[in-house]
Motif scaffolding. Structure first.
Motif, PDB file in Angstrom:
ATOM      1  N   PHE A   1     -13.322   6.863  10.849  1.00 12.80           N
ATOM      2  CA  PHE A   1     -12.718   6.344   9.613  1.00 12.80           C
ATOM      3  C   PHE A   1     -11.629   5.345   9.967  1.00 12.80           C
ATOM      4  N   TYR A   2     -11.623   4.220   9.269  1.00 12.51           N
ATOM      5  CA  TYR A   2     -10.566   3.214   9.392  1.00 12.51           C
ATOM      6  C   TYR A   2      -9.728   3.299   8.117  1.00 12.51           C
TER       7      TYR A   2
ATOM      8  N   ARG B   1     -16.076   4.696   6.940  1.00  9.14           N
ATOM      9  CA  ARG B   1     -16.980   4.374   8.043  1.00  9.14           C
ATOM     10  C   ARG B   1     -17.542   2.965   7.881  1.00  9.14           C
ATOM     11  N   LYS B   2     -17.764   2.534   6.662  1.00 11.85           N
ATOM     12  CA  LYS B   2     -18.284   1.192   6.400  1.00 11.85           C
ATOM     13  C   LYS B   2     -17.314   0.127   6.932  1.00 11.85           C
ATOM     14  N   ARG B   3     -16.024   0.375   6.751  1.00 16.71           N
ATOM     15  CA  ARG B   3     -15.036  -0.587   7.240  1.00 16.71           C
ATOM     16  C   ARG B   3     -15.145  -0.753   8.749  1.00 16.71           C
TER      17      ARG B   3
ATOM     18  N   GLU C   1     -27.240  -0.302   5.548  1.00 18.02           N
ATOM     19  CA  GLU C   1     -26.916  -0.208   4.127  1.00 18.02           C
ATOM     20  C   GLU C   1     -26.040   1.022   3.884  1.00 18.02           C
ATOM     21  N   PHE C   2     -24.801   0.784   3.457  1.00 21.09           N
ATOM     22  CA  PHE C   2     -23.922   1.908   3.130  1.00 21.09           C
ATOM     23  C   PHE C   2     -24.149   2.278   1.673  1.00 21.09           C
ATOM     24  N   THR C   3     -25.277   2.926   1.483  1.00 20.68           N
ATOM     25  CA  THR C   3     -25.687   3.363   0.158  1.00 20.68           C
ATOM     26  C   THR C   3     -26.121   4.816   0.218  1.00 20.68           C
ATOM     27  N   TYR C   4     -26.287   5.389  -0.951  1.00 18.86           N
ATOM     28  CA  TYR C   4     -26.784   6.756  -1.045  1.00 18.86           C
ATOM     29  C   TYR C   4     -27.544   6.880  -2.358  1.00 18.86           C
TER      30      TYR C   4
END
Length: 710
Positions: free
Chosen positions: A356-357, A449-451, A467-470
Motif C-alpha cells: 500500500f502507498y 495497491r493501484k498507486r 485492471e484494478f477492477t472487481y
C-alpha cells in the motif's frame, strides 16, 4: 486543569470499556520536558487516571507527575539519580534499557540510556522473559540495587526488578464484544481519539487513511510506504503509539541490526518487533548496501531471510516514510510518485513488494486543534489487542460478495488482501460485515495497491498494466477503482497511456462526500473554511487580464474595487520565482492577506509546475510570535500541496515593501499587502470572499518597474 465536557461518544466508550480509557489531553499535561513515548505515559495514566471523575483525574495526574519527577531519568540529572541509588541502596527508575551478553564474564549486562550507566548485572531469567532487551532495548520501570564490594572488583550495579511498559494479558473477547455496541462511524472516531486526534477535524477519507497507518500493527508482514510533505505526522504513530513498534532512521540500519548478526547468530529487529518503521527514508543521496537491499526484498516477498546456511522467519511489518519536495502534479509530469526514494530502492523489484502507498500529501500539517481532549483507549491496551489480532487472517472475507479482476498479479492480490484484512480487524474485529461495509474497505485496499502498480508500470516499461477492477457476485459488470490523483490530474497520470478504463464502470462516491469538492490535501472544501481558493477570495471577478503597466498608480482612502489580482496579476504572470518583502505579515489579518496574495499565484500555476515564493518579513513580538509561526507553517503546507513552494525569513530592520520576480518585474508597494480597512470577518459577509467590496484603509501608491535585462 480545565474539565472538558463529556460528549456522547466519551460517555459511551468509558461506560463500555471501564478502566481501559484515558482522557487524551492528559498526556501533554503530565509530559513536561520528559522525552518519553506516549505509550509510557498512558501506561502510568492507566494505573491512576482511568476515570471520568475530575477529582480522581486530578489526583491521578498528580501521582503520575510525582512518579515522573522522582523516577524518570532526565539525562542532565543522571548523576543525581545515581547518587540516590547509592545512598538509598535501591531505587526505581523509568528509562530505556538494553542488555548485552558479556562473553568474558558469561553474564548479561544492561545499559541505561538516560541514566548513563552500563554493565548492570541482569539475571538470565529476566532476559529470557524479555528478549527484546537484547535487540534495541525497551522502556521499563526497573529497580536498581547498588552494592559496592571493594575487594571483589565486581560492578556494583544490579537489576533487581524489571517491569516492561506493556500489557500482560489478552483482552480480545471483551474488546470484540464491546465493539458491537458502537456504530461504524462511532468506532472509527473511537480509534481516531485513541490515536490522540479530534475526529471532527477530519473528513471520512482522512480518517480512513489514518487507519491504514495502523495496519502494520495488526497485520503480519505488511509492507507500507508513505511519502508526503513535512509535518503531517507520518512517523508519529510508529514511535509513540505502540511498545511493539520500532522507529529507526532509514540511513542507520545494517543487515546485522535488521536481520541477523552472523558473528553472534543473534536475530535482528524483524524477529522481535511487530512493526519496523524507517524514518526519513526518502532522499536520493542516501545510500544502502546491495546486500541489505537484496535481503530486504527477499524478506518482504517471502517473510524469510538467510545469511549463510540457515533460513530464518520473521513477522515484522515494514514501513517506509519520507518527505517529498515536489507537488503531486509535478511528480506525475516529470517523474513518478516514488521519485524521492534512494536509487537503490527506486527499483521495480523492491517496489513491487509494497502492499500500500499512503498518499502523504492528503494529510494536513499537524495543528493544535487536531488533537482531542476526549477519551480513547489507553494506547498500550489497544496496541496489545492489535498485537494479538495478528493471529487472524480476514484477507479473503470479501470473496463471498466480490471477485477481483483476473488480470491482477499474485502480488497485486496479496497487497489488496492484506490491506483488506487489516482494515477488517480494525473496524470489524469479529470478522462480520455486510456487503456494503466490505466493499468500502475493498476499494481502499485496491486504491493503495493501484498507486504502487501504476507507478511501477511507469518506471518499468516491461511491466504489463493490469485492471484494478472487481465485480459483484452475480454481476459481470467490472467496477473500476481510481486513485484521487488520477481523478485530479488524468492527463498527467496517464501521460503515456490511453485515458480510457477498458469499459469499467465507475462507482458513485458515498453520501458523506457528495456535494463537496475533494482538495489536493485530502479534505473536502467544507472541512477547510480557513483556506481560500481564488474563487473564494474574489479574484474570479477580475476576468479581464489587462496588459502589464509600467509606472505609478495612486489609490485613495475608502476607495472600493481594488483586488490583489488587479494590482499584481498581469505582472506576476509567467514568474516562477517571486519574493515579497513586507515587514507587516505578522497578525492574523495580515496572514489572511498573505493567503489571498498566494491565491493570485495559484491562478498562474499549470498542473505539474511550481512557483518558488519567498517572504521577507519581521518577527512578531512575544507572546504572539508562536501564532505567526504557526500561521506561516500552515500556509507552507496548504499551498505547497498546490504548487507554491513557500519559504520565509525574518529581518529585524526592514521598511521597504516590494515584490520582485524572475521575469524582471519589481512592484514597489506603498502599504504592502495591508491595504484594506477592518471588516467583519464572518464567512457570511461578502467582503470576506470579495476583495473588491472592501474599502481601502488610506491613500497609497504602487510603482511598477520593469528590468528587461533581468
Amino acid at each position: 486543569m480545565a474539565e472538558p465536557t463529556l460528549n456522547a461518544l466519551d460517555r459511551k466508550i468509558t461506560d463500555v470499556f471501564p478502566g481501559y480509557t484515558v482522557r487524551k489531553d492528559l498526556v501533554s499535561a503530565v509530559k513536561g520536558g520528559a522525552l518519553v513515548p506516549t505509550y509510557v505515559l498512558e501506561y502510568l495514566l492507566s494505573k491512576y487516571a482511568t476515570t471520568t471523575d475530575e477529582a480522581s483525574i486530578e489526583s491521578g495526574v498528580e501521582r503520575v507527575r510525582s512518579i515522573l519527577a522522582d523516577n524518570y531519568v532526565h539525562r542532565e540529572e543522571a548523576n543525581l539519580i545515581q547518587s540516590k541509588i547509592r545512598e538509598k541502596g535501591r531505587y526505581t527508575v523509568i528509562d530505556r534499557v538494553q542488555v548485552f551478553l558479556n562473553e568474558k564474564t558469561d553474564q548479561y549486562e544492561a545499559t541505561y540510556s538516560n541514566l548513563g550507566i552500563s554493565r548492570v548485572i541482569v539475571d538470565p531469567q529476566t532476559v529470557k522473559d524479555n528478549p527484546k532487551l537484547l535487540v534495541t532495548g525497551i522502556w521499563c520501570m526497573s529497580t536498581l540495587v547498588y552494592a559496592f564490594d571493594e575487594g571483589s572488583g565486581e560492578v556494583p550495579w544490579r537489576l533487581q526488578r524489571l517491569m516492561p511498559v506493556q500489557m500482560s494479558h489478552d483482552d480480545r473477547e471483551n474488546y470484540v464484544a464491546g465493539r458491537e455496541q458502537f456504530s461504524d462511524g462511532e468506532w472509527i472516531d473511537v480509534l481516531m481519539q485513541s490515536m490522540g486526534f479530534n475526529p471532527d477535524q477530519f473528513s471520512e477519507r482522512a480518517k480512513m487513511l489514518h487507519l491504514v497507518r495502523m495496519i502494520p500493527f495488526v497485520e503480519r508482514n505488511y509492507n507500507l510506504v508513505e511519502l508526503g510533505p513535512k509535518g503531517t505526522g507520518k512517523s508519529h504513530i510508529y514511535s509513540e503509539f505502540s511498545p511493539h513498534g520500532m522507529l529507526i532512521s532509514g540511513g542507520e540500519v545494517t543487515v546485522a541490526k535488521l536481520f541477523v548478526n552472523n558473528s553472534t547468530g543473534r536475530i535482528g529487529l524483524v524477529g522481535f518487533w511487530d512493526t519496523v518503521a524507517f524514518d526519513e527514508f526518502a532522499g536520493k543521496a542516501k545510500k544502502a548496501g546491495k546486500d541489505l537491499v537484496d535481503i530486504m526484498k527477499n524478506y518482504m516477498a517471502n517473510k524469510s531471510f538467510s545469511r549463510g546456511v540457515e533460513t530464518l522467519q520473521g513477522e515484522a511489518s515494514m514501513v517506509f516514510v519520507g518527505n517529498t519536495s515536489h507537488t503531486v502534479p509535478y511528480m506525475l509530469k516529470n517523474s513518478d510518485l516514488f521519485e524521492e526514494l534512494p536509487t537503490q530502492y527506486h527499483d521495480p523489484a523492491f517496489l513491487d513488494r509494497i502492499h500500500f502507498y499512503v498518499p502523504g500529501w492528503e494529510f494536513d500539517q499537524i495543528r493544535s486543534e487536531m488533537f482531542t481532549d476526549g477519551y480513547g483507549f489507553v494506547v498500550d491496551y489497544l496496541a496489545e489487542i492489535l498485537h494479538n489480532l495478528r493471529d487472524i487472517d480476514y484477507g479473503t472475507k470479501y470473496s463471498e460478495y466480490f471477485e477481483l479482476s483476473p488480470t491482477l498479479s499474485t502480488r497485486d492480490k496479496d497487497g489488496i488482501n492484506k490491506t483488506f484484512s487489516g482494515l477488517m480487524k480494525l473496524l470489524y474485529p469479529n470478522g462480520q460485515a455486510s456487503m456494503e461495509q466490505m466493499e468500502a474497505l475493498l476499494r481502499v485496499a485496491i486504491e493503495g495497491r493501484k498507486r504502487v502498480k501504476d507507478m511501477l508500470c511507469r518506471i518499468d516499461a516491461t511491466m504489463d498494466p493490469v485492471e484494478f477492477t472487481y465485480t459483484r457476485r452475480g454481476n459481470d459488470r467490472a467496477l473500476a477503482v481510481e486513485t484521487l490523483e488520477e481523478k485530479d490530474y488524468p492527463e498527467l497520470y496517464w501521460r503515456d497511456r490511453d485515458l480510457q478504463t477498458d469499459g469499467a464502470e465507475a462507482v458513485v462516491e458515498p453520501e458523506e462526500v457528495r456535494g463537496h469538492t475533494v482538495t489536493a490535501i485530502g479534505h473536502t472544501t467544507a472541512d477547510r473554511p480557513d483556506v481560500q481558493t481564488p474563487e473564494q477570495s474574489g479574484n474570479s471577478e477580475d476576468n479581464a487580464e489587462p496588459a502589464p503597466f509600467i509606472g505609478r498608480k495612486e489609490f485613495k482612502a475608502d476607495q472600493r474595487g481594488v483586488s490583489y489580482r488587479k494590482l499584481f496579476g498581469p505582472h506576476l504572470a509567467g514568474a516562477t520565482e517571486i519574493t515579497l518583502m513586507d515587514p507587516y505579515i505578522r497578525k492574523p489579518h495580515q496572514l489572511r492577506n498573505l493567503a489571498e496574495f498566494m491565491d493570485v499565484l495559484l491562478g498562474g500555476i499549470t498542473p505539474g509546475d511550481q512557483i518558488r515564493f519567498h517572504l521577507i518579513t519581521s518577527l512578531e513580538k512575544e507572546p504572539y510570535d508562536e501564532q505567526q509561526l504557526e500561521g506561516l507553517e500552515y500556509l507552507r503546507g496548504a499551498y505547497g500541496a498546490l504548487g507554491i513552494m513557500f519559504t520565509w525569513e525574518f529581518r529585524d530592520s526592514i521598511h521597504d515593501r516590494k515584490i520582485d520576480t524572475d521575469t524582471g518585474w519589481q512592484i514597489v508597494l506603498g502599504r504592502g499587502l495591508d491595504i484594506y480597512q477592518k471588516f467583519d470577518n464572518n464567512w457570511l459577509n461578502p467582503q470576506t470572499k470579495h476583495q473588491i467590496l472592501r474599502r481601502l484603509v488610506s491613500d497609497f501608491g504602487v510603482t511598477y518597474i520593469y528590468n528587461a535585462g533581468k
